[in-house]
Design a protein around this motif. Structure first.
Motif, PDB file in Angstrom:
ATOM      1  N   ALA A  53       0.798  -1.122   0.307  1.00 45.47           N
ATOM      2  CA  ALA A  53       0.110   0.346   0.112  1.00 45.47           C
ATOM      3  C   ALA A  53       0.405   1.162  -0.205  1.00 45.47           C
ATOM      4  O   ALA A  53       0.757   2.983  -0.634  1.00 45.47           O
ATOM      5  N   ILE A  54       2.471   1.148   0.423  1.00 47.64           N
ATOM      6  CA  ILE A  54       2.826   2.064   0.799  1.00 47.64           C
ATOM      7  C   ILE A  54       3.665   2.986  -0.249  1.00 47.64           C
ATOM      8  O   ILE A  54       3.540   4.058  -0.781  1.00 47.64           O
ATOM      9  N   VAL A  55       4.282   1.694  -0.964  1.00 47.41           N
ATOM     10  CA  VAL A  55       4.234   1.691  -2.403  1.00 47.41           C
ATOM     11  C   VAL A  55       4.093   1.793  -3.763  1.00 47.41           C
ATOM     12  O   VAL A  55       4.330   2.244  -4.306  1.00 47.41           O
ATOM     13  N   ASP A  56       3.152   0.862  -3.256  1.00 46.91           N
ATOM     14  CA  ASP A  56       2.288   0.587  -4.622  1.00 46.91           C
ATOM     15  C   ASP A  56       0.354   1.413  -4.707  1.00 46.91           C
ATOM     16  O   ASP A  56      -0.203   2.009  -5.927  1.00 46.91           O
ATOM     17  N   GLY A  57       0.094   1.731  -3.995  1.00 47.54           N
ATOM     18  CA  GLY A  57      -1.252   2.309  -3.571  1.00 47.54           C
ATOM     19  C   GLY A  57      -1.401   3.764  -3.847  1.00 47.54           C
ATOM     20  O   GLY A  57      -0.689   3.897  -3.745  1.00 47.54           O
ATOM     21  N   SER A  58      -2.492   3.848  -3.180  1.00 46.46           N
ATOM     22  CA  SER A  58      -3.270   5.279  -2.906  1.00 46.46           C
ATOM     23  C   SER A  58      -2.542   5.996  -1.792  1.00 46.46           C
ATOM     24  O   SER A  58      -2.573   6.058  -0.917  1.00 46.46           O
ATOM     25  N   ILE A  59      -1.940   7.184  -2.303  1.00 49.36           N
ATOM     26  CA  ILE A  59      -1.370   8.139  -1.748  1.00 49.36           C
ATOM     27  C   ILE A  59      -1.896   9.109  -0.540  1.00 49.36           C
ATOM     28  O   ILE A  59      -2.016   8.789   0.732  1.00 49.36           O
ATOM     29  N   PRO A  60      -3.107   9.316  -0.847  1.00 49.74           N
ATOM     30  CA  PRO A  60      -4.340  10.299  -0.232  1.00 49.74           C
ATOM     31  C   PRO A  60      -4.756   9.345   0.620  1.00 49.74           C
ATOM     32  O   PRO A  60      -4.425   9.483   2.199  1.00 49.74           O
ATOM     33  N   ARG A  61      -5.339   7.947   0.277  1.00 52.16           N
ATOM     34  CA  ARG A  61      -6.320   7.396   0.982  1.00 52.16           C
ATOM     35  C   ARG A  61      -4.417   6.566   2.497  1.00 52.16           C
ATOM     36  O   ARG A  61      -4.892   6.589   3.774  1.00 52.16           O
ATOM     37  N   THR A  62      -3.531   5.840   1.713  1.00 50.40           N
ATOM     38  CA  THR A  62      -2.569   5.894   2.741  1.00 50.40           C
ATOM     39  C   THR A  62      -2.032   6.346   3.951  1.00 50.40           C
ATOM     40  O   THR A  62      -1.924   6.171   4.313  1.00 50.40           O
TER      41      THR A  62
ATOM     42  N   LEU B 253       0.028  13.821  10.424  1.00 49.19           N
ATOM     43  CA  LEU B 253       0.760  12.842   9.322  1.00 49.19           C
ATOM     44  C   LEU B 253       2.114  13.451   9.182  1.00 49.19           C
ATOM     45  O   LEU B 253       2.465  12.600   7.808  1.00 49.19           O
ATOM     46  N   GLY B 254       2.754  13.786   9.588  1.00 42.59           N
ATOM     47  CA  GLY B 254       3.807  14.074   9.031  1.00 42.59           C
ATOM     48  C   GLY B 254       4.697  12.592   9.723  1.00 42.59           C
ATOM     49  O   GLY B 254       5.748  12.302   8.946  1.00 42.59           O
ATOM     50  N   GLN B 255       4.691  12.000  10.682  1.00 36.61           N
ATOM     51  CA  GLN B 255       4.688  11.270  11.019  1.00 36.61           C
ATOM     52  C   GLN B 255       4.600   9.893  10.475  1.00 36.61           C
ATOM     53  O   GLN B 255       5.485   9.128   9.300  1.00 36.61           O
ATOM     54  N   ALA B 256       2.741   9.929   9.062  1.00 34.06           N
ATOM     55  CA  ALA B 256       2.873   9.227   9.114  1.00 34.06           C
ATOM     56  C   ALA B 256       4.233   9.499   7.081  1.00 34.06           C
ATOM     57  O   ALA B 256       4.463   8.170   6.678  1.00 34.06           O
ATOM     58  N   ALA B 257       4.193  10.998   6.635  1.00 33.25           N
ATOM     59  CA  ALA B 257       4.811  10.731   5.673  1.00 33.25           C
ATOM     60  C   ALA B 257       5.951  10.821   6.122  1.00 33.25           C
ATOM     61  O   ALA B 257       7.091  10.041   4.915  1.00 33.25           O
ATOM     62  N   GLN B 258       7.079  10.754   7.271  1.00 30.92           N
ATOM     63  CA  GLN B 258       8.373  10.355   7.539  1.00 30.92           C
ATOM     64  C   GLN B 258       8.400   8.786   6.854  1.00 30.92           C
ATOM     65  O   GLN B 258       9.014   8.793   6.648  1.00 30.92           O
ATOM     66  N   SER B 259       7.160   8.139   7.375  1.00 32.97           N
ATOM     67  CA  SER B 259       6.931   6.491   6.959  1.00 32.97           C
ATOM     68  C   SER B 259       7.349   6.115   5.865  1.00 32.97           C
ATOM     69  O   SER B 259       7.867   5.536   5.267  1.00 32.97           O
ATOM     70  N   MET B 260       6.174   7.242   5.539  1.00 33.48           N
ATOM     71  CA  MET B 260       5.873   7.063   3.428  1.00 33.48           C
ATOM     72  C   MET B 260       6.968   7.160   3.233  1.00 33.48           C
ATOM     73  O   MET B 260       7.346   6.222   1.548  1.00 33.48           O
ATOM     74  N   VAL B 261       7.691   8.542   2.829  1.00 30.47           N
ATOM     75  CA  VAL B 261       8.508   9.112   1.714  1.00 30.47           C
ATOM     76  C   VAL B 261      10.176   7.661   2.466  1.00 30.47           C
ATOM     77  O   VAL B 261      10.322   6.866   1.456  1.00 30.47           O
ATOM     78  N   GLY B 262      10.123   7.420   3.805  1.00 32.98           N
ATOM     79  CA  GLY B 262      11.214   6.096   3.537  1.00 32.98           C
ATOM     80  C   GLY B 262      10.813   5.143   3.078  1.00 32.98           C
ATOM     81  O   GLY B 262      12.188   4.643   2.324  1.00 32.98           O
ATOM     82  N   GLN B 263      10.050   4.604   3.182  1.00 34.60           N
ATOM     83  CA  GLN B 263      10.230   3.523   1.655  1.00 34.60           C
ATOM     84  C   GLN B 263       9.750   3.251   1.066  1.00 34.60           C
ATOM     85  O   GLN B 263      10.125   3.058   0.226  1.00 34.60           O
ATOM     86  N   ASN B 264       9.426   4.675   0.271  1.00 37.92           N
ATOM     87  CA  ASN B 264       9.115   4.844  -0.891  1.00 37.92           C
ATOM     88  C   ASN B 264      11.313   5.333  -1.181  1.00 37.92           C
ATOM     89  O   ASN B 264      11.048   4.929  -2.802  1.00 37.92           O
ATOM     90  N   VAL B 265      11.536   5.873  -0.597  1.00 38.12           N
ATOM     91  CA  VAL B 265      12.933   5.529  -1.020  1.00 38.12           C
ATOM     92  C   VAL B 265      13.742   4.311  -0.840  1.00 38.12           C
ATOM     93  O   VAL B 265      14.515   4.406  -1.910  1.00 38.12           O
ATOM     94  N   GLY B 266      13.491   3.878   0.283  1.00 38.42           N
ATOM     95  CA  GLY B 266      14.242   2.615   0.498  1.00 38.42           C
ATOM     96  C   GLY B 266      13.547   1.369  -0.749  1.00 38.42           C
ATOM     97  O   GLY B 266      14.980   0.424  -1.272  1.00 38.42           O
ATOM     98  N   ALA B 267      12.425   1.916  -1.766  1.00 39.83           N
ATOM     99  CA  ALA B 267      12.593   1.022  -2.395  1.00 39.83           C
ATOM    100  C   ALA B 267      12.854   1.315  -4.380  1.00 39.83           C
ATOM    101  O   ALA B 267      11.851   0.998  -5.151  1.00 39.83           O
ATOM    102  N   ASP B 268      13.708   2.517  -4.282  1.00 40.92           N
ATOM    103  CA  ASP B 268      13.799   3.347  -4.948  1.00 40.92           C
ATOM    104  C   ASP B 268      13.141   3.962  -6.266  1.00 40.92           C
ATOM    105  O   ASP B 268      12.625   3.532  -6.995  1.00 40.92           O
TER     106      ASP B 268
END
Length: 493
Positions: free
Chosen positions: A7-16, A294-309
């Motif tokens: 969901a974090i690397v492929d799903g809807s960004i607003p919903r996730t 939202l900041g904490q959630a975005a921090q994790s989402m950005v981190g996972q997408n950075v890790g997923a290249d």
């Protein structure tokens, strides 16, 4: 965990993003409720007890700032490794964060417990307040290793995208504290009457309860920590410190200026000014809960997408987060701007006279800066998720020391010598409380403009693409990694 990562690397960004943020907003609401309930019970002991515990708040804020290093470092590095499918490496980083938090908490807590009395006198405790403040601070300080260890495990869950586990840990912490408060303070049932010491012990018991639940969840199927993840390396500790330490600096910068501002307010506005400033701070602390979550959630989402290249998706997560946070706080600001009086009455029903008038003025001025607070929270979450945590430190250093404090100092009397909490400062222009009110809002707006401009330049320079290349994992990046251009944007976002 694979479903959350998908969901974090492929799903809807607003919903996730909103789905991850809601439990984090809820846990912040729980923490605010705890403060209100603690004050309620302590208020029955009298004004001196409330003042004694209140005096320790800025000191405890500085102490917990030192525990931010393992918390933020763990969250960011865990999210990046989970995004890169390095789940074993993510678990090992949780163990490193846990170990660092225990060590830092023990060292800091032990030192403060031994020096509690001179510390509270240094921050201005009088002879009537100092004994209770020192007692409360010393006992709570001994619980710092428990609080730090619990927070590190909590950060591991948030980094993995499991924000509900973080919520449950906080609920357990607060629930035990709140339930034990009256028993230990007033000696209900079989417990001795301990007064302020009882309030402190209830707080430490809450830390212990949160840690026990966090350990149970971490060792269970939610994280599956086991003996094979206990190997500690100097390289992982260095990475943890490199990412987390700037956020500790950021917290120290903001907390220290807040302490100085209280002194400025006391000189410029007296009791009425202090009342207005305190109510405004409490209202703002509630209003910003959505953007903090939202900041904490975005921090994790950005981190996972950075890790997923997937740097494009990391950038879009930040952009969506800024829009949601700024928009939600703008709506709250509109409400506060139209009805500042009723909002003030919610927090202090008996407020009247100059205190009420100044509070209404402050709440009106604060409302103008709410969208800027939301924007800054999410822009810095983007930098943090990419591992650029020093940006947050520099941003707060300039916001508080270069803008807020100098402008607020204009409220001071235009005399040759003015002392704030024992520190000599330049004379002001005698502008009074409005200078302080606009210093707070103005610094928030200036920060939003400055961080926004720097973020735009950093993205053009490949902020997220460079971060993706720098993620250290045990596995190769996925074959479908995207690039930092709109040509490869995800159709799901």
């Amino acid at each position: 965990m694979s479903d959350r990562r998908e969901a974090i690397v492929d799903g809807s960004i607003p919903r996730t993003l909103v789905g991850l943020a809601l439990p984090l907003v809820a846990q912040n609401v729980v923490r605010v409720a705890q403060q209100v309930i603690d004050t309620f019970w302590l208020g029955r002991l009298g004004e001196t007890a409330v003042a004694a515990v209140g005096l320790t708040i800025p000191v405890l804020g500085l102490l917990f700032a030192l525990l931010v290093t393992p918390f933020v470092g763990t969250q960011i590095l865990v999210s990046q490794r989970v995004g890169a499918d390095d789940d074993a490496g993510a678990r090992r980083m949780v163990v490193h964060g846990f170990a660092l938090a225990v060590v830092v908490g023990a060292l800091v807590g032990g030192a403060v417990a031994l020096g509690a009395d001179p510390i509270v006198r240094l921050v201005g405790a009088g002879p009537d307040v100092a004994p209770g403040a020192a007692l409360y601070l010393g006992v709570v300080a001994l619980g710092l290793p428990l609080a730090g260890a619990s927070d590190a495990l909590e950060a591991g869950f948030v980094g993995r995208g499991d924000s509900r586990a973080s919520l449950w840990i906080n609920i357990a912490t607060v629930a035990v504290n709140v339930v034990l408060d009256p028993f230990l303070i007033f000696g209900w049932w079989i417990f001795p009457q301990l007064g302020i010491e009882g309030a402190a012990l209830a707080t430490v018991a809450g830390y212990a309860a949160g840690l026990l639940l966090a350990l149970g969840l971490a060792l269970g199927p939610r994280m599956n920590l086991s003996r094979r993840h206990l190997s500690l390396t100097a390289a992982d500790f260095r990475e943890l410190l490199s990412v987390g330490a700037p956020i500790t600096g950021q917290q120290v910068v903001s907390q220290s200026v807040r302490v100085l501002l209280v002194g400025v307010v006391a000189i410029a506005g007296g009791a009425a000014g202090l009342a207005a400033y305190t109510v405004g701070a409490r209202v703002a602390s509630v209003a910003v809960l959505p953007s903090r979550g939202l900041g904490q959630a975005a921090q994790s989402m950005v981190g996972q997408n950075v890790g997923a290249d997937r740097p494009t998706r990391a950038r879009r997560t930040t952009r969506v987060g800024v829009a949601v946070a700024a928009g939600s706080l703008a709506l709250l600001g509109v409400v506060q701007w139209f009805v500042p009086g009723p909002v003030a009455r919610i927090f202090v029903p008996d407020l009247a006279g100059d205190g009420y008038a100044l509070t209404v003025q402050y709440l009106t001025i604060l409302a103008y800066g709410y969208p800027a607070i939301g924007a800054v929270d999410l822009l810095l979450a983007g930098f943090n998720g990419a591992g650029r945590t020093r940006t947050s430190f520099v941003a707060d250093l300039l916001k508080y020391w270069a803008v807020r404090l100098p402008v607020a100092a204009l409220a001071l009397p235009a005399t040759a010598s003015v002392s704030v909490l024992g520190v000599a400062v330049a004379p002001g222009l005698d502008w009074g409380m409005p200078a302080i009110f606009w210093a707070v809002t103005g610094s928030n707006v200036v920060a939003a403009v400055g961080v926004g401009a720097y973020y735009a330049a950093a993205v053009r320079g490949g902020l997220f693409a460079d971060a993706a290349k720098g993620v250290e994992t045990d596995t190769a990046p996925p074959d479908d990694a995207d690039t930092d251009s709109d040509a490869t944007a995800d159709p799901t976002d």
